[in-house]
Design an enzyme around this catalytic site. Structure first.
Site, short mmCIF file in Angstrom:
data_model
loop_
_atom_site.label_atom_id
_atom_site.label_comp_id
_atom_site.label_asym_id
_atom_site.label_seq_id
_atom_site.Cartn_x
_atom_site.Cartn_y
_atom_site.Cartn_z
N TYR A 66 0.83 -1.20 0.00
CA TYR A 66 0.00 0.00 0.00
C TYR A 66 0.87 1.26 0.00
O TYR A 66 0.65 2.18 -0.80
CB TYR A 66 -0.93 0.01 1.22
CG TYR A 66 -1.80 1.23 1.30
CD1 TYR A 66 -2.90 1.38 0.46
CD2 TYR A 66 -1.52 2.26 2.20
CE1 TYR A 66 -3.70 2.51 0.51
CE2 TYR A 66 -2.31 3.39 2.27
CZ TYR A 66 -3.40 3.51 1.43
OH TYR A 66 -4.18 4.64 1.48
N LYS A 113 1.20 4.15 -3.01
CA LYS A 113 0.82 5.55 -2.82
C LYS A 113 2.00 6.49 -3.08
O LYS A 113 1.81 7.62 -3.54
CB LYS A 113 0.23 5.76 -1.43
CG LYS A 113 -1.14 5.11 -1.26
CD LYS A 113 -2.15 5.63 -2.29
CE LYS A 113 -3.55 5.12 -2.05
NZ LYS A 113 -4.55 5.67 -3.00
#
Length: 231
Positions: A156, A160
């Site tokens: 994750y 990002k």
């Protein structure tokens, strides 16, 4: 009238951003993968639903064609759809896990932006807002005083970080289109079991702000509700 398309708008940050932008006078198109949930959200908001799966080329192309046929243009694209990825120990993460996360969080933005750019370019003030995260910030994740430093989520966080870099590169290479990234902050959503200290409204402050900029607004920035974020 500003026409705004939001991916992943059937719940959470996407839904709240849609609600607030509608209240501010935008015509909002609710993009969602799940037809039943997307249509229910759009009906509740008083918006139009457009089915879109950001991982599927044909679905994204069909969504852009749908908007071209009905609205003929968009002024703002909010790339909000995202996934947190599998919750398991780092040594159990696989290449397939990484591919699934990056396909939604990063490649999905490329896919949707590519398909909707022709519609954006018909606007007098085209704007793209990419929902990134402080979890993708090198500065935040290495600052012991910040909550982002207390988590380990390799897929994750790296996805990002890629979203933020992708944003700055789009801003440099798409003249006439303002492209910015947003850190919603640690917000109570289904991503974190509603454990975040910020309300869902606070979490959408930066999204709404950057979706509402005028022709003199910023581009290539990474912002949260308090201002520019270090990354």
């Amino acid at each position: 009238m500003t026409t705004t398309f939001i991916t992943g708008a059937n719940k959470s940050l996407g839904y709240e951003a849609a609600r607030r932008l509608i209240a501010a006078g935008h015509t909002v198109l609710v993009g969602a993968r799940d037809v039943e949930r997307g249509r229910a959200a759009a009906d509740a908001l008083g918006a139009r639903f457009v089915q879109i799966d950001v991982t599927d080329d044909a679905s994204v192309a069909a969504a852009a064609a749908d908007v071209a046929a009905h609205e003929g243009t968009i002024d703002v694209l909010v790339n909000n759809a995202g996934v947190s990825g599998p919750h398991k120990p780092t040594d159990e993460l696989t290449a397939a896990d990484a591919t699934a996360v990056f396909d939604v969080n990063v490649v999905g933005i490329v896919r949707v932006t590519h398909a909707f750019l022709p519609l954006l370019r018909t606007s007098a003030n085209p704007v793209v807002v990419n929902v990134s995260s402080g979890m993708g910030s090198f500065e935040a994740t290495h600052d012991a005083a910040r909550v982002e430093s207390s988590f380990a989520a390799p897929l994750y966080t790296s996805s990002k970080a890629a979203v933020t870099m992708l944003t700055t590169q789009y801003a440099k290479s798409l003249p006439g289109v303002k492209v910015n990234a947003v850190d919603p902050g640690y917000t109570a959503t289904d991503f974190n079991g509603n454990s975040g200290p910020q309300t869902i409204t606070e979490g959408t402050d930066a999204i709404v702000e950057l979706a509402s900029i005028g022709s003199d607004g910023p581009t290539g920035q990474f912002r949260d509700r308090h201002g520019v974020v270090g990354w």
